[in-house]
Design an enzyme around this catalytic site. Structure first.
Site, mmCIF file in Angstrom:
data_model
loop_
_atom_site.group_PDB
_atom_site.id
_atom_site.type_symbol
_atom_site.label_atom_id
_atom_site.label_comp_id
_atom_site.label_asym_id
_atom_site.label_seq_id
_atom_site.Cartn_x
_atom_site.Cartn_y
_atom_site.Cartn_z
ATOM 1 C CB SER A 1 -0.895 0.031 1.239
ATOM 2 O OG SER A 1 -0.148 0.457 2.384
ATOM 3 C CG ASP A 2 1.253 5.884 -1.392
ATOM 4 O OD1 ASP A 2 2.195 6.072 -0.585
ATOM 5 O OD2 ASP A 2 1.077 6.599 -2.389
ATOM 6 C CD1 TRP A 3 4.711 5.252 4.999
ATOM 7 C CD2 TRP A 3 4.587 4.111 3.080
ATOM 8 N NE1 TRP A 3 5.776 4.370 4.954
ATOM 9 C CE2 TRP A 3 5.726 3.658 3.790
ATOM 10 C CE3 TRP A 3 4.308 3.524 1.856
ATOM 11 C CZ2 TRP A 3 6.578 2.669 3.309
ATOM 12 C CZ3 TRP A 3 5.157 2.532 1.369
ATOM 13 C CH2 TRP A 3 6.265 2.121 2.090
#
Length: 745
Positions: A276-278
């Site tokens: 995932s992106d953060w």
């Protein structure tokens, strides 16, 4: 003695023959397609060992591998010899080490790295070999820092000129995008490190990026926004992808079954890890079942992540099976074995911030610089009779390795434009430096970065009177002037899109005043995205476009100005005359609100400008040289083709000027009688060719007929429409040098 002489003569003759053989090989290579880059597939040979490891793990240990255990790693299982998967940001080079549980720097003294040119620079080279060089070089640095994954490259399509991350992406064109992405990824992964290709997918704006629902028709999705990702998976065999922040057709992209399960793993056969992106995860069971493997995030207790304690609870409550959890653990273990992080015999050690890597950065920068205008032949700079040069502008001294909201690089070397000139100019030429404008920002209550908005950095546009007068005096009292203007990485930044195309900090007024005082003035723009330079284009005689160009950027720029390097960069996006001319803005479909519909459909970038007959300020693929090139003898190997054929497009390029130089031949295809909506032309091939002055080269570009296809939504596949196509060769989308028609049965 006679024997030694005979041996010497034989050695010389062998050397000559070898040299001739290389020349023949080079000549032959020029008639073939560019180098083909193919990555190594993820091996399944360790699956039995992996199954054995998983059988020994507790539920908590498995779940620990599916979420962040620090800011840039997941959890390992030490007792079983499973290490953490260690990540690093990498768009501009390997990010400095940060603390395990916050964004604060770790304070190491051994994490200085090479600052590489931004992806926009790589795209401007139009040179896939240099894209591989970048990936390979930064991959070596990642291994030297003991990293397993680089969060790079970012390959989203540039949909709007206002995008805050335009500098970080390659291009507006899907074909150029995939041809640069594949070698970049292969280069990284050749060093036993994972490339994490981001941001999957349709992540084309920073405004409301965490909430906006992107609505785009299927054909546009397949033809524009997915080709580079598909090539990353099926050709480069990328080991990991990063899910984007935004939604797509109602579902967040980190829990999007259609994108992650059906397309990525189902259609393309992806075997790697989806990260995932953060802080881009919004659920537990849905996220895991719909295809995400690792949840990463911003500072909060790591056990509070959706795929942490909540996942353990869901498994114990029977809401998700342990078999599902095992599947994602297996994805991670496969790739850890692939990069030799487990049982890592002979794993590449890498190297960090070496002279060889600085040279890599220089080579990319040198080929990326774009000559936009050179009316009075001010360039390359003629130093006869020049005793003094005014160097004007804050950007002459601005450093961009760090700055902005996104990832930067801690480096010991960043040569500024002023330093580059000081390094290259004869010592008896006096440099009169004046800052000219101040980089100043107003207080902006809405720009808190927590909820991303279009409010961006608000700048002070009034010129400082003292700085202005210093610049005017320098211009008056120098034989010539060079102005360094444009942008920087505090102004173009992740987490906010720009409001408009205006140059910041009052630069337009400064440039106009200096041009009025000293006609021998060269204007150098340093930026990653288009700006409004209409007036500057008209009033200046010499105009250069450079980028956030890495550790050696200043030296490369000085070498172009002085003619040591002949500029060969080409714009990887269209520069509009006004923002209303760009498709997302002409259709009033940017930035949207809760959702954004891509109303321009297939007509992104030059496809819109060319199809709608809108004149850009500078077209896609544009870039001048200090020499001149002539195209001739365009032909194909036959006239009629079937859908499985490859067209051999051949032509001649002559360097008819006074400098050795490199030209980018661009192949565009048109289907004027198509029954479908299609752009007036589409890039389907290109080749960068090095030609010595006064010589010619025969060039061949191989064009597979399948590249002429369109995506048929009903049949869920690619179809080549029978009919007559035009093959066009030029050196920009608006400078077509010849065309030929072919038929497809």
């Amino acid at each position: 003695m006679k024997f030694k002489t005979t041996i010497l003569l034989m050695t010389i003759m062998l050397s000559i023959l070898t040299s001739c053989k290389k020349d023949v090989e080079k000549s032959t290579a020029e008639k073939t397609e560019e180098i083909t880059y193919q990555g190594k597939e993820i091996s399944l040979e360790n699956d039995q060992k992996i199954d054995s490891l998983i059988a020994k793990m507790t539920l908590e240990e498995k779940v620990g591998m599916l979420h962040g255990n620090s800011m840039f790693s997941n959890g390992g299982v030490e007792r079983l010899g499973i290490p953490e998967l260690k990540m690093a940001d990498g768009p501009l080079g390997i990010r400095e080490e940060i603390s395990r549980d916050s964004w604060a720097p770790a304070g190491w003294d051994n994490d200085f790295a090479t600052y590489y040119p931004a992806a926009g620079s790589v795209a401007a080279t139009w040179n896939p070999e240099l894209s591989y060089v970048f990936g390979n070089s930064v991959g070596q640095e990642a291994r030297a820092r003991d990293k397993d994954m680089i969060l790079s490259p970012a390959i989203n399509i540039i949909r709007t000129p206002l995008g805050g991350r335009t500098y970080e992406y390659f291009t507006e064109d899907p074909f150029l995008n995939k041809k640069l992405s594949v070698p970049f990824i292969v280069g990284i992964q050749d060093n036993d490190v994972m490339a994490c290709v981001k941001h999957f997918a349709v992540n084309n704006q920073e405004t409301n990026r965490g909430t906006v629902d992107v609505l785009v028709d299927e054909r546009t999705l397949r033809e524009l926004y997915l080709p580079a990702y598909k090539a990353a998976v099926t050709e480069a065999h990328a080991y990991s992808l990063m899910g984007a922040y935004n939604k797509f057709r109602g579902d967040y992209l980190c829990e999007n079954d259609y994108m992650l399960n059906q397309i990525l793993r189902g259609e393309w056969g992806f075997k790697g890890i989806v990260v995932s992106d953060w802080a881009a995860v919004h659920s537990t069971v849905k996220t895991l079942e719909n295809g995400l493997d690792i949840e990463m995030g911003t500072p909060k207790p790591f056990n509070e992540f959706f795929l942490a304690d909540k996942l353990v609870e869901a498994a114990k409550a029977g809401e998700i099976s342990e078999e599902e959890i095992n599947k994602h653990v297996k994805h991670i273990l496969r790739v850890l074995f692939q990069v030799k992080a487990i049982d890592g015999e002979n794993r590449i050690k890498g190297s960090l911030a070496t002279e060889a890597h600085y040279k890599d950065a220089y080579n990319i920068a040198a080929e990326s610089i774009v000559l936009l205008k050179n009316n009075k032949n001010l360039l390359p700079l003629q130093l006869d009779g020049v005793k003094s040069i005014a160097v004007i502008g804050n950007n002459a001294m601005k450093k961009n390795a760090l700055g902005g909201f996104g990832a930067g690089v801690k480096t010991k070397r960043e040569v500024t434009p002023l330093e580059g000139l000081q390094n290259r100019l004869p010592k008896d030429i006096k440099i009169n430096y004046a800052e000219g404008y101040l980089e100043r920002y107003s207080k902006n209550e809405n720009n808190q970065k927590e909820e991303v908005t279009l409010d961006g950095p608000v700048t002070v546009e009034t010129l400082d009177e003292v700085k202005l007068n210093e610049a005017i005096d320098a211009a008056k009292n120098s034989d010539m002037a060079i102005i360094f203007a444009g942008s920087n990485r505090d102004y173009e930044t992740e987490a906010s899109d720009r409001k408009d195309l205006s140059l910041p900090f009052g630069q337009k007024e400064l440039i106009e005043k200096v041009l009025g005082i000293n006609p021998n003035t060269i204007v150098v723009m340093i930026a990653g995205a288009p700006f409004d330079i209409n007036t500057i284009k008209e009033k200046s005689s010499a105009l250069i476009w450079s980028w956030f160009n890495g550790s050696e950027g200043g030296n490369a720029l000085a070498d172009v100005i002085l003619g040591t390097v002949n500029p060969s960069g080409k714009l990887p996006w269209t520069m509009p005359k006004k923002i209303e001319d760009s498709p997302a803005h002409a259709t009033h479909s940017f930035p949207g609100g809760e959702s954004v519909t891509y109303k321009e459909g297939l007509l992104v970038g030059y496809r819109w400008f060319d199809t709608k007959n809108i004149e850009p300020l500078y077209p896609f693929g544009y870039g001048l040289s200090y020499t001149t090139f002539e195209f001739s003898d365009l032909k194909t190997n036959k006239q009629t083709y079937s859908d499985k054929d490859v067209i051999e497009v051949t032509f001649n390029i002559k360097n008819s000027g006074d400098f050795d130089g490199k030209e980018v031949a661009q192949l565009y295809v048109s289907n004027p009688n198509s029954k479908l909506e299609r752009a007036s032309q589409e890039l389907k091939g290109f080749k960068k060719v090095d030609i010595q002055k006064g010589t010619s080269k025969n060039v061949t570009i191989l064009l597979p007929i399948k590249e002429l296809g369109y995506y048929n939504v009903d049949k869920k596949g690619w179809i080549v429409e029978p009919g007559t196509y035009k093959i066009r060769i030029g050196n920009s989308s608006r400078a077509i040098k010849g065309d030929v028609s072919i038929s497809v049965n």
